[in-house]
Design a protein around this motif. Sequence first.
Motif, PDB file in Angstrom:
ATOM      1  N   ASP A  49      38.321  44.112  31.810  1.00  0.00           N
ATOM      2  CA  ASP A  49      39.126  45.321  31.736  1.00  0.00           C
ATOM      3  C   ASP A  49      39.433  45.783  33.023  1.00  0.00           C
ATOM      4  N   ALA A  50      38.615  45.632  34.100  1.00  0.00           N
ATOM      5  CA  ALA A  50      38.724  46.076  35.297  1.00  0.00           C
ATOM      6  C   ALA A  50      40.046  45.244  36.065  1.00  0.00           C
ATOM      7  N   ILE A  51      40.036  43.870  35.802  1.00  0.00           N
ATOM      8  CA  ILE A  51      40.954  42.730  36.447  1.00  0.00           C
ATOM      9  C   ILE A  51      42.095  43.388  35.506  1.00  0.00           C
ATOM     10  N   GLU A  52      42.297  43.666  34.382  1.00  0.00           N
ATOM     11  CA  GLU A  52      43.619  43.772  33.673  1.00  0.00           C
ATOM     12  C   GLU A  52      44.256  44.946  34.421  1.00  0.00           C
ATOM     13  N   ARG A  53      43.243  46.286  34.522  1.00  0.00           N
ATOM     14  CA  ARG A  53      43.851  47.556  35.251  1.00  0.00           C
ATOM     15  C   ARG A  53      44.397  46.883  36.425  1.00  0.00           C
ATOM     16  N   LEU A  54      43.762  46.224  37.328  1.00  0.00           N
ATOM     17  CA  LEU A  54      44.272  45.931  38.574  1.00  0.00           C
ATOM     18  C   LEU A  54      45.510  44.993  38.621  1.00  0.00           C
ATOM     19  N   ILE A  55      45.536  44.171  37.689  1.00  0.00           N
ATOM     20  CA  ILE A  55      47.081  43.333  37.517  1.00  0.00           C
ATOM     21  C   ILE A  55      48.056  44.398  37.203  1.00  0.00           C
ATOM     22  N   ASP A  56      47.870  45.114  36.256  1.00  0.00           N
ATOM     23  CA  ASP A  56      49.062  46.181  35.758  1.00  0.00           C
ATOM     24  C   ASP A  56      49.364  46.933  37.138  1.00  0.00           C
ATOM     25  N   GLU A  95      31.770  41.960  43.679  1.00  0.00           N
ATOM     26  CA  GLU A  95      32.283  41.876  45.172  1.00  0.00           C
ATOM     27  C   GLU A  95      33.475  41.407  45.240  1.00  0.00           C
ATOM     28  N   ARG A  96      33.978  40.355  44.440  1.00  0.00           N
ATOM     29  CA  ARG A  96      35.084  39.845  44.636  1.00  0.00           C
ATOM     30  C   ARG A  96      36.249  40.835  44.095  1.00  0.00           C
ATOM     31  N   ILE A  97      36.117  41.309  42.919  1.00  0.00           N
ATOM     32  CA  ILE A  97      36.741  42.275  42.140  1.00  0.00           C
ATOM     33  C   ILE A  97      37.025  43.517  43.050  1.00  0.00           C
ATOM     34  N   HIS A  98      36.238  43.769  43.679  1.00  0.00           N
ATOM     35  CA  HIS A  98      36.136  45.130  44.960  1.00  0.00           C
ATOM     36  C   HIS A  98      37.094  44.773  45.939  1.00  0.00           C
ATOM     37  N   THR A  99      37.191  43.574  46.489  1.00  0.00           N
ATOM     38  CA  THR A  99      37.783  43.015  47.462  1.00  0.00           C
ATOM     39  C   THR A  99      39.344  42.888  46.902  1.00  0.00           C
ATOM     40  N   TYR A 100      39.598  42.551  45.610  1.00  0.00           N
ATOM     41  CA  TYR A 100      41.040  42.417  45.316  1.00  0.00           C
ATOM     42  C   TYR A 100      41.630  43.927  45.088  1.00  0.00           C
ATOM     43  N   ALA A 101      40.486  44.502  44.728  1.00  0.00           N
ATOM     44  CA  ALA A 101      41.131  46.192  44.537  1.00  0.00           C
ATOM     45  C   ALA A 101      41.423  46.746  45.927  1.00  0.00           C
ATOM     46  N   ARG A 102      40.704  46.321  46.869  1.00  0.00           N
ATOM     47  CA  ARG A 102      40.907  47.018  48.369  1.00  0.00           C
ATOM     48  C   ARG A 102      42.336  46.356  48.732  1.00  0.00           C
ATOM     49  N   ALA A 103      42.392  45.069  48.422  1.00  0.00           N
ATOM     50  CA  ALA A 103      43.557  44.349  48.956  1.00  0.00           C
ATOM     51  C   ALA A 103      44.814  45.032  48.399  1.00  0.00           C
ATOM     52  N   LEU A 104      44.729  45.808  46.996  1.00  0.00           N
ATOM     53  CA  LEU A 104      45.924  46.357  46.479  1.00  0.00           C
ATOM     54  C   LEU A 104      46.000  47.739  46.911  1.00  0.00           C
ATOM     55  N   GLY A 105      45.104  48.289  47.860  1.00  0.00           N
ATOM     56  CA  GLY A 105      45.217  49.471  48.190  1.00  0.00           C
ATOM     57  C   GLY A 105      44.584  50.562  47.183  1.00  0.00           C
ATOM     58  N   ALA A 106      43.892  49.947  46.351  1.00  0.00           N
ATOM     59  CA  ALA A 106      43.193  50.804  45.108  1.00  0.00           C
ATOM     60  C   ALA A 106      41.787  51.117  45.556  1.00  0.00           C
ATOM     61  N   ASP A 107      41.325  52.244  45.021  1.00  0.00           N
ATOM     62  CA  ASP A 107      39.977  52.654  45.097  1.00  0.00           C
ATOM     63  C   ASP A 107      39.191  52.037  43.830  1.00  0.00           C
ATOM     64  N   PHE A 108      37.982  51.488  44.094  1.00  0.00           N
ATOM     65  CA  PHE A 108      37.188  50.849  43.273  1.00  0.00           C
ATOM     66  C   PHE A 108      35.919  51.658  43.085  1.00  0.00           C
ATOM     67  N   VAL A 153      43.373  33.874  44.020  1.00  0.00           N
ATOM     68  CA  VAL A 153      43.819  35.157  43.361  1.00  0.00           C
ATOM     69  C   VAL A 153      44.175  34.965  41.953  1.00  0.00           C
ATOM     70  N   SER A 154      44.803  33.747  41.641  1.00  0.00           N
ATOM     71  CA  SER A 154      45.597  33.246  40.325  1.00  0.00           C
ATOM     72  C   SER A 154      43.953  33.206  39.668  1.00  0.00           C
ATOM     73  N   VAL A 155      43.168  32.201  39.817  1.00  0.00           N
ATOM     74  CA  VAL A 155      42.032  32.050  39.165  1.00  0.00           C
ATOM     75  C   VAL A 155      41.272  33.375  38.924  1.00  0.00           C
ATOM     76  N   LEU A 156      41.176  34.225  40.101  1.00  0.00           N
ATOM     77  CA  LEU A 156      40.637  35.621  39.834  1.00  0.00           C
ATOM     78  C   LEU A 156      41.148  36.414  38.540  1.00  0.00           C
ATOM     79  N   GLU A 157      42.493  36.278  38.731  1.00  0.00           N
ATOM     80  CA  GLU A 157      43.238  37.178  37.591  1.00  0.00           C
ATOM     81  C   GLU A 157      43.116  36.368  36.108  1.00  0.00           C
ATOM     82  N   SER A 158      43.147  35.223  36.186  1.00  0.00           N
ATOM     83  CA  SER A 158      43.293  34.332  34.767  1.00  0.00           C
ATOM     84  C   SER A 158      41.693  33.959  34.056  1.00  0.00           C
ATOM     85  N   LYS A 159      40.752  34.353  34.988  1.00  0.00           N
ATOM     86  CA  LYS A 159      39.569  34.164  34.688  1.00  0.00           C
ATOM     87  C   LYS A 159      38.459  34.941  35.192  1.00  0.00           C
ATOM     88  N   PRO A 160      38.562  36.456  34.971  1.00  0.00           N
ATOM     89  CA  PRO A 160      38.186  37.512  35.678  1.00  0.00           C
ATOM     90  C   PRO A 160      36.434  37.523  35.283  1.00  0.00           C
TER      91      PRO A 160
END
Length: 122
Positions: A24-31, A67-80, A54-61
């Motif tokens: 769910d977290a990755i799906e929302r971050l992809i959106d 920690e990796r999901i948090h890093t991904y969110a921060r790279a998007l400028g999103a609060d996690f 990043v491709s693997v993270l998005e396709s196999k969350p």
Amino acid sequence: MLEQVKDARAAVDTEYAAERPKIDAIERLIDFRIAQGITQAEVARRMGVPPPRVSVLESKPWDATWERIHTYARALGADFVLMFPPFESRLEAKIGDTGVNVDAVGTKLRELAALLEPLTHT
């Protein structure tokens, strides 16, 4: 044979339920990424990782760490923030009339949440 199939299905359902929050977290971050017009390559650059990561993270969350999901969110400028849903209603529905004091359990869960709250701001 049917019982083995049912047992296998139950095991898969349990594993899926355990990983559902990550999915769910990755799906929302992809959106969010797509809405912001940010490419996977740009996210990878911001994370300091090769684009295939990043491709693997998005396709196999389900394989990702929080920690990796948090890093991904921060790279998007999103609060996690990892939030826990209220448990009292679920406990009440599952416990029924077993004599368990749901209010006391809810109080203990709120105390635990208060102890964990500082960890969400690190």
